[in-house]
Design a protein around this motif. Sequence first.
Motif, short mmCIF file in Angstrom:
data_model
loop_
_atom_site.label_atom_id
_atom_site.label_comp_id
_atom_site.label_asym_id
_atom_site.label_seq_id
_atom_site.Cartn_x
_atom_site.Cartn_y
_atom_site.Cartn_z
N UNK A 816 0.73 -1.21 -0.14
CA UNK A 816 -0.02 -0.13 -0.05
C UNK A 816 1.04 1.16 -0.08
N UNK A 817 1.93 1.36 0.90
CA UNK A 817 2.62 2.45 0.91
C UNK A 817 3.20 2.54 -0.43
N UNK A 818 3.96 1.75 -1.05
CA UNK A 818 4.73 1.98 -2.09
C UNK A 818 3.98 2.36 -3.53
N UNK A 819 2.44 1.74 -3.39
CA UNK A 819 1.69 2.25 -4.33
C UNK A 819 1.46 3.56 -4.38
N UNK A 820 0.99 3.97 -3.00
CA UNK A 820 0.57 5.42 -2.96
C UNK A 820 1.86 6.29 -3.41
N UNK A 821 3.25 5.92 -2.72
CA UNK A 821 4.22 6.70 -3.23
C UNK A 821 4.55 6.65 -4.74
N UNK A 822 4.45 5.71 -5.32
CA UNK A 822 4.88 5.66 -6.98
C UNK A 822 3.78 6.22 -7.67
N UNK A 827 -2.75 11.74 -3.36
CA UNK A 827 -3.73 11.25 -2.61
C UNK A 827 -3.69 11.04 -1.28
N UNK A 828 -2.08 10.75 -0.75
CA UNK A 828 -1.76 10.68 0.75
C UNK A 828 -2.22 11.97 1.53
N UNK A 829 -1.96 13.16 1.00
CA UNK A 829 -2.55 14.37 2.03
C UNK A 829 -3.85 14.32 2.08
N UNK A 830 -4.67 13.80 1.16
CA UNK A 830 -6.32 13.91 1.46
C UNK A 830 -6.56 12.59 2.41
N UNK A 831 -5.95 11.64 2.46
CA UNK A 831 -6.24 10.45 3.50
C UNK A 831 -5.65 10.83 4.93
N UNK A 832 -4.39 11.78 4.95
CA UNK A 832 -4.12 12.41 6.23
C UNK A 832 -4.77 13.38 6.81
N UNK A 833 -5.17 14.22 5.92
CA UNK A 833 -6.12 15.37 6.60
C UNK A 833 -7.34 14.65 7.04
N UNK A 834 -7.92 13.77 6.36
CA UNK A 834 -9.27 13.27 6.95
C UNK A 834 -8.96 12.40 7.94
N UNK A 835 -8.11 11.66 8.26
CA UNK A 835 -7.64 11.04 9.10
C UNK A 835 -7.40 11.89 10.54
N UNK A 836 -6.97 12.93 10.34
CA UNK A 836 -6.69 14.17 11.35
C UNK A 836 -7.95 14.53 11.64
N UNK A 837 -8.96 14.60 11.05
CA UNK A 837 -10.27 15.22 11.37
C UNK A 837 -11.01 13.96 12.27
#
Length: 942
Positions: A816-822, A827-837
Amino acid sequence: MSPFGALREQLLDAATAFADAPGTVPGILSGMVDDVDRALREELEIFPVCHHSPASALAMARRLREKQPKVVYLELCEDLQPLLDELRNCRLPVALQAFASELDGFPPAWGPLSVVAPITEASAEYQAIAYALDTPDVELVLVDRSADHVFQWLPREPAEPPTADEDAAGHGEEAALHGDAVGIEIGDLRPRFAELEAHLLHHGKVRHWSEWWDQYVEQPLVGADYETYRQVMVLIGSLFRRLGPGDGDRLARDEDRERYMWTRMREHLAASGVDPSQCLYVCGAFHAASRVEQFGLAAEAPAYDISPPTATRWLYGLIPSSHSAIEAQFGLASGSVSIAAATWTKAVARWGVTPYRLAGQQGARKRAGRAPLAAPAPPGPVTDRLSGFLSDPPALDGLDEAELLGWCVDIVRLARGNGYLASTADAIAVFETSILLAGMRNRARPTPYDFQDAAVTCIEKDVVPGRRDVRRLCEILLGGDRIGQVGYHALPPLAQDVYDRLSPLGLNLDKRAVQRALLNLDASPELVPCSHLLWILRHLLPDGAVRPIMGSRKLGERSIQESWDLAIGHHQRAIIELGYEGVTVEQVLEQRLRRSVWEPRATAAVALAAVEDAILYLGSRRFTDELGARAVELLAAERTVDDAPEVLRRIRRLLTHYRATEPVLPAWCEDFVTAGYAHYCTLLPTAFVDDDTGVRQVAAMLGFLSSMESLALALGCDRAQLELAVRQSHPEAPAKVALLWAAQSQLGLLPMAELRSRCDELLANPLVIPAFPQYMSGFVQALEPAPALAPFVVEMMSKAFARLPDAILLPWLPTLITTLRDQAPELVPVLVREAGRTFPASLAAVDTWVPPWAARAVPQAPAGRVAAPAGPVTGLLAGHPAACDAVAALLGCDGGWQEAVPAADGPGHPAVAELLARHPAAADAVAGLLAPSRTMLSQAVG
């Protein structure tokens, strides 16, 4: 009678006495003598040379002063003649170049074609050129085949023409100065019979061919008289010719070159009427021993039929060269050309010869006054000098202790400066070891190669502490890798324009060192054109030529300050070759962009990248529209969606740019959106089921359709086409299934409650749990077309982390991590912001935190709930339940609110009713603003 009769008899007697095959060896030896006799009896004097040979250069300088020929025929491509006068504007070594990028008559895979002929000061050809150009009433005629014929004579198979030798990988970065050009040299004297070369190296006790040539040919011939030099060189050329392959393509091409040159010389003599005795023919020793039927002015064979050149357009210029580039191109040992240059300098001083140098030559040492030319001496009779040269032992020079001591002291100093722990004892050891090695190799005087071996043995240990090893330090000590430079007046117009436009920077662009340029564009607006040019050069030149340290050039960005590392002088060849493509860098860039979008393998993504480059660097609306129209054509013609992510990223950026800078979108942008909407709708069902199409590509297609939907519908597209494409899609791969569910949810075809229920069922099914990470990957990729699903993706990911067993969860996380990075880093900032909320902000709150999806059940309204004020808001909610259901589903709420709103004026949801009761004025104001556009709002929400 031949003057070589006695020598022929001696060789035949020796062959009879020692050869195993008396019939073969005598023929070879007598044939070699015949070749020498034939070359020396020719009416047109033949001067045999070896490429970059100090002995050849020294003999040439002597012979030119003695003979003073009126015409010099030189073995060099005849179409390079206009470049010769520009040599006086350069610092040697440089290379004459013929270049062609637009081919007509050659296989397209060969392009671009490049031919180079390097010129050094310690070469016979430079002495002849300098003499002819600076001496009045002397004509220089190049007689070798043209650059076009060089490639005409190459076999059509293999598909690529031969390029430089790759045997010199250790020559360093300067070995690439000639690129992949085909090298043309005068006097390729090297055995073409591998066993012969190995035999000579073994019995000569040397490591490579350059060392053998220096010891057994160069040193004995440096001080020899002209007749001895001439006869020995022809003899060597005949030896290598007769012992080489007799039926190879290379020999056939060499013989065609000889026919070509003799034909050209006969034509010039007939046209000019000059006396052949006043001419000099300079060619390689291999060609001096030619046996073709056109050899000699008295030959009765018909003239060689020279084929016409092809329609290929050739461009000509000078490029920088270096000793290491010459060594790499022609397969010479590392350092051999530098040692030859040092030998030339020493021989000129020792023998008192005044060499020829072009007037105004850059980098040439100031020379003493040239002695007046005496009347040319009449040619004397041919005498046998070979017998004495071959039978008498060579004159052995005594040990020059001062020279060897200087080498030893200097190499220790260089070694200490490069990190070696060298001392005076090492200098003494190098001195004694050099003498010892020379004695073991039957040399009375240590050569530079003996000194190199001794220094490596005595100084270099197990590890090289710096960038240079001891062998490289010896090359630097003995002459170094001299690097040439093309002067300003010899540059093509484009290169001169680059130098002129960068002059406000105040830098010396001729330096090969990297220079730092600081540009404050606000304080010094006159540097803005320099900045623009540097960005174009960064796009056109190879990496390292122009490198930005601070600043950027992107759509919608403007740098206030910039910092650049410039190596213009180091990459002068690349700038010169840009001049073969156009007059200005802007013209070259436009041609390259146009060529990139019209080549057969061009794609829509390539065309969009060209549009972006045209906006950034050219600013031509007409040209940008042309490229954009081509992008529309390419998109409509594509049958795959491999480039869909790139297309989506670039068209979004371009639309944002045009919306921010122009009142209306260009016509090509509108055409691209409508064509892309129809194109991706058509390919969507196939992409969902095609195994070769990845999830990322399908997500990009859906992202294009969702983000461009409003514009596409406004331009006349039909939304039903997208809904039909989604309904016709039936994927089987779990990731694509999840992507399809997300698309259905985005279109309102799948309520959020049902989507959540399906995912919960997957987690509850033990047979599906191993594949759930693939579903999850599809949902993550779905954030591209449906970013509003971020809360749902965080919810599902949290449930997966909580319920999946470690055997499934742990292997999935790295993927999952390598797929998101490559593939989807945005999309990573979108997930991080939503998780923070979603998750608590403090560690103490984790113990009491209840996930929102676990407490989603709506409680029953209490008996004494607060009534909502009657008004248009509740009427709007009750009148359009479908729109409210969609909004509630996106917000993670169920449809319980409808039970609490029985009528337009009835009570609402408890939370909503309480909010409206507290702020009636705000509710009325919002209702008043929304009232005129209820219908439009309800359609948009739906």
